[in-house]
Design an enzyme around this catalytic site. Structure first.
Site, PDB file in Angstrom:
ATOM      1  CG  ASP A 210    -106.408   8.245  29.565  1.00 50.62           C
ATOM      2  OD1 ASP A 210    -106.896   8.563  30.134  1.00 50.62           O
ATOM      3  OD2 ASP A 210    -106.638   7.332  28.613  1.00 50.62           O
ATOM      4  CG  ASP A 253    -106.937   5.688  33.161  1.00 52.91           C
ATOM      5  OD1 ASP A 253    -107.860   6.529  33.266  1.00 52.91           O
ATOM      6  OD2 ASP A 253    -106.515   5.185  32.243  1.00 52.91           O
TER       7      ASP A 253
END
Length: 319
Positions: A210, A253
């Protein structure tokens, strides 16, 4: 009608139009060629084509695969019969011309596990019938080259259909921004790995990734900058990853890595190497697969490790 059209898929539309095309050729035979064919057989095939086409259109995208498979088997039987007519060159030529319709269907819409055997059966049946029909002998009225061209068109159209099927699978399993796997493609690969995993072989790790402060990057510089960061990071990963490693984007993301042949320590070394070559900061969590794991369980452990690292980073920053 517009509502029904919206319910269609390429599969249902191809079945609909292919059966209608074959039905039209049968109608032409009944009108202009009835003196040399068996009208009862043509009528049966015509009814089967019409029923199949209507059923495919009515079912739409939920059309059962067995309808197409049954249609292919009927086609193989009918075309073998028409190819065998030694006193009817028109039917023989028509049968050769219709081969690509079914071959293309087999390639595009039927899984290779079923399509390849059906293709081999059709090639064997057609070849045997052609070899026994004097019209298709080297000195026959039609000739062997025409028969060979028909069989080659069968193989060629299957290849074209298979290419479309494979491309369709790739597109469905690929993230359009970064070009890596999407969630669907990754889970399929992960499930396949887990099925082969034993206590002695097939070990691998999954890494959840992440990006740090990705929302702030988007807010400050726009989504184009965020997209560029994702693309550049993935490119840097690809330069460092091994040939069997898999990277997938499963969210905005959020990424996951599949690292085969390593335990948690080996996977950690791989990830640390990736971080050294990455311009953008990201956090990660690793989980080693064990026999009996499901994809959800393994991903959940990797996510848990990821968020532990993110919490530690936030604590370090506050300190």
């Amino acid at each position: 009608m517009s509502h029904q059209l919206r319910r269609q898929s390429p599969h249902s539309l191809y079945l609909t139009f292919a059966t209608l095309l074959l039905a039209l050729t049968l109608v032409i035979d009944l009108l202009f060629h009835s003196n040399q064919i068996s009208p009862w057989l043509v009528w049966l095939l015509l009814i089967a084509c019409l029923v199949g086409g209507v059923a495919a259109f009515a079912f739409g995208r939920s059309v059962p695969n067995w309808i197409g498979i049954v249609g292919v088997m009927l086609f193989i039987g009918a075309q073998s019969y028409f190819l065998s007519l030694a006193d009817d060159p028109q039917s023989v030529i028509s049968s050769l011309q219709q081969m690509p319709v079914i071959a293309f269907y087999l390639g595009w819409f039927v899984r290779p596990a079923f399509a390849v055997p059906l293709l081999l059966v059709s090639l064997s049946a057609f070849s045997a019938v052609i070899a026994g029909n004097p019209l298709l002998w080297p000195d026959g009225a039609i000739g062997t080259p025409v028969a060979v061209h028909g069989l080659l068109s069968l193989v060629f159209c299957y290849g074209v259909g298979f290419t479309l099927w494979w491309r369709q699978l790739r597109v469905a399993a690929t993230d359009p921004l970064t070009g890596v796997c999407n969630r669907r493609g990754f889970v399929e690969r992960l499930d396949s790995r887990l099925r082969r995993l034993t206590a002695r072989r097939g070990g691998f790790c999954v890494v959840a990734v992440d990006f740090d402060d990705f929302k702030r990057l988007n807010d400050a510089h726009g989504h184009a900058a965020g997209d560029a960061a994702l693309i550049s990071t993935v490119e840097s990963w690809r330069e460092e990853m091994r040939s069997g490693d898999v990277v997938a984007r499963i969210g905005g993301d959020e990424f996951v890595l599949l690292l085969p042949g390593v335990d948690a320590a080996g996977g950690t070394a791989v990830v640390q190497r990736l971080q050294q070559g990455s311009v953008n900061a990201w956090s990660w969590g690793i989980a080693e697969a064990v026999p009996g794991d499901t994809a959800d369980e393994l991903l959940a452990r990797a996510d848990s490790a990821l968020y532990e690292q993110k919490h530690r980073k936030r604590g370090d920053l506050r300190a």
